[in-house]
Structure formats: structure tokens, C-alpha cells
Design an enzyme around this catalytic site. Structure first.
Site, PDB file in Angstrom:
ATOM      1  N   CYS A   1       0.762  -1.539  -0.152  1.00 30.26           N
ATOM      2  CA  CYS A   1       0.404  -0.059   0.222  1.00 30.26           C
ATOM      3  C   CYS A   1       0.982   1.469   0.417  1.00 30.26           C
ATOM      4  O   CYS A   1       1.776   1.390  -1.542  1.00 30.26           O
ATOM      5  CB  CYS A   1      -0.711  -0.283   1.108  1.00 30.26           C
ATOM      6  SG  CYS A   1      -2.635   1.482   0.853  1.00 30.26           S
TER       7      CYS A   1
ATOM      8  N   HIS B   1      -3.677  -4.898   0.268  1.00 31.47           N
ATOM      9  CA  HIS B   1      -2.972  -5.280   1.554  1.00 31.47           C
ATOM     10  C   HIS B   1      -3.563  -7.130   1.702  1.00 31.47           C
ATOM     11  O   HIS B   1      -3.919  -7.170   2.663  1.00 31.47           O
ATOM     12  CB  HIS B   1      -4.029  -5.128   2.894  1.00 31.47           C
ATOM     13  CG  HIS B   1      -3.729  -3.745   3.269  1.00 31.47           C
ATOM     14  ND1 HIS B   1      -2.745  -2.839   3.822  1.00 31.47           N
ATOM     15  CD2 HIS B   1      -4.463  -2.072   3.206  1.00 31.47           C
ATOM     16  CE1 HIS B   1      -3.091  -1.638   3.804  1.00 31.47           C
ATOM     17  NE2 HIS B   1      -3.776  -0.686   2.900  1.00 31.47           N
TER      18      HIS B   1
ATOM     19  N   GLU C   1      -1.237  -8.386   3.872  1.00 34.36           N
ATOM     20  CA  GLU C   1      -1.260  -9.375   5.623  1.00 34.36           C
ATOM     21  C   GLU C   1      -2.572  -8.950   5.990  1.00 34.36           C
ATOM     22  O   GLU C   1      -2.419 -10.526   6.716  1.00 34.36           O
ATOM     23  CB  GLU C   1      -0.384  -7.913   5.932  1.00 34.36           C
ATOM     24  CG  GLU C   1      -1.385  -6.696   6.444  1.00 34.36           C
ATOM     25  CD  GLU C   1      -1.290  -5.692   4.697  1.00 34.36           C
ATOM     26  OE1 GLU C   1      -1.508  -4.728   5.972  1.00 34.36           O
ATOM     27  OE2 GLU C   1      -0.789  -6.236   4.464  1.00 34.36           O
TER      28      GLU C   1
END
Length: 246
Positions: free
Chosen positions: A104, A217, A219
Site C-alpha cells: 500500500c 493489503h 497481510e
């Protein structure tokens, strides 16, 4: 698997957020070395003992870093502290040929540090609805749009998917791609006549380096089943593998 005495540097806005959202993804991917979390309040780290750099998400980048004459957009929330900390950090990591993963804001600062520019506000630039790239939270990812990867790209080879759904929480994006990078992922439904589709991923043009940036994202997606979760796990696994080979 990484060696126990390896150090991974994670640049972040706040350490508690990184510990909650990024470290579990790294550990699940097999990282067994030390993680050094750094924020703008810390001294710029010595990279001599660092095996890789992860650049996390966060607030916006000041346009002076790509054009002194460009004013800050009314909707921008600039984090000048991180700009001043991370841009030199990226350049130093590049000089040392470290594996770098930007997520990001991390993708954006990677691009800016290496000579690229950004779209300061996606709805303003692309003429799309404000909510198109603003969905979900880190704890509750909302899969709203697809990313198309370039078929011949290294990122496509790493992730094993051409097209997959991603979460999307950003209002800035790569505009002019840095000369040392190439755009390899796009949201094909967000298009500008002059700049083309919105860039969702970049990678180094140097095949001897491991440097990638993604706008979504991953994660937050490593626990999901299906192509998005597979792609997220594969990305972190490839990063850990690259660090382990240093």
C-alpha cells in the site's frame, strides 16, 4: 526458512499495528529470524546487518518528493515524518540490493523513492466514486475488486494467479512508474485516458533483484481460503525465501 541470526527490517507508522497485522503473516510464511520494527522517531538503521526491508501501509506522501510545484491535494493526509524517514531508507536498501516488499503506502514510497510519482486522489483523478477503493478494515477485509497481473511478470509467476480479488483501502496510487520499476498489476475498471488503468503492483526491471510493491493489503488476507489467500501467502513466502537466500 530463514536463519536464526537474520534481521528483517519493518518500517511502519506504529509498532503495535505492525506487530498485529504484519508479523503474523511473516511468521506464517516461515520467517524465524529477528524482526526490527522502526518508525520515524527512531534513528535511521544501519543496514549492514539487515537481510530485507518491508514497507507497510499508512498515510499519504507529500507531492514535493516528485514535483516541487505540485500542491498537496485537499483530501491528502500527508505523513512528512515517514516520508523523510522512508525515502532515504528505500534508496539505501536499493543500493545494498536488499529484497524489498512494499505494501500500500509501501508500494507508493518505493515508487517515489526510485523516481516515480503518484496520483494524489483516485476519485479526483479517475472520476470514480469515492468508495471504489475504500472498503473494509485490517481486521475485516472486504474483497471488492479484481487485480489483473501481467502474464509474463515475475509477480504473476510468484503468485500463480492472473486475476484475483483483493481488499482495497487507499486513495493514492502510482502515476508515473519509476524508471527502475515496471507496472505489472492493474485495476482495469479504474481508467484514465492519459495515464491508463490504476496501477496495483510494481516490480523491479532488474531480474537479479527481489523488489515488489502491491497496492492491496495481503497481510490481512493470509488466513483466507481461495485465490486471494493463496496469492497473499505466496507473496510472503517468496519474500521470506528471498531474504533467506542472502
Amino acid at each position: 526458512m530463514s536463519s536464526g541470526n537474520s534481521n528483517l527490517l519493518v518500517s511502519c507508522k506504529n509498532k503495535s499495528g505492525a506487530e498485529k497485522h504484519y508479523l503474523p503473516a511473516l511468521k506464517a510464511a516461515g520467517w524465524a529470524g529477528t524482526v526490527l520494527l522502526v518508525t520515524p522517531g527512531d534513528p535511521l538503521p544501519d543496514l549492514a546487518g539487515i537481510a530485507g526491508l518491508l514497507l507497510t501501509g499508512g498515510d499519504d506522501i507529500h507531492p514535493r518528493h516528485w514535483d516541487e510545484a505540485e500542491a498537496v491535494h485537499l483530501k491528502a493526509d500527508v505523513d512528512a515524518g515517514r516520508d523523510g524517514f522512508e525515502i532515504p531508507l528505500v534508496r539505501a536498501a536499493w543500493e545494498r540490493r536488499l529484497p524489498i516488499l512494499g505494501i500500500c503506502r509501501g508500494e507508493q514510497v518505493l515508487n517515489v523513492a526510485l523516481g516515480g510519482s503518484l496520483v494524489q486522489d483516485i476519485p479526483d483523478h479517475y472520476g470514480c466514486e469515492p468508495s471504489r477503493h475504500q472498503h473494509g478494515t485490517p481486521d475485516q477485509p472486504d474483497m471488492r475488486h479484481r487485480v489483473q497481473l501481467a502474464p509474463g511478470s515475475r509477480l504473476r509467476a510468484l503468485l500463480g494467479e492472473d486475476v484475483f480479488l483483493v481488499n482495497s483501502r487507499h486513495h493514492q496510487a502510482v502515476k508515473r512508474v519509476a524508471p527502475l520499476l515496471a507496472a505489472v498489476g492493474w485495476h482495469l475498471d479504474t481508467v484514465h485516458a492519459a495515464t491508463g488503468p490504476l496501477v496495483e503492483a510494481v516490480e523491479t526491471t532488474d531480474p537479479t533483484r527481489w523488489v515488489f510493491g502491491v497496492q492491496w493489503h495481503p497481510e490481512n488476507l493470509v488466513g483466507l481460503k481461495g485465490p486471494a489467500g493463496d496469492a497473499a501467502r505466496d507473496l510472503f513466502a517468496a519474500f521470506v525465501k528471498a531474504i533467506g537466500h542472502r
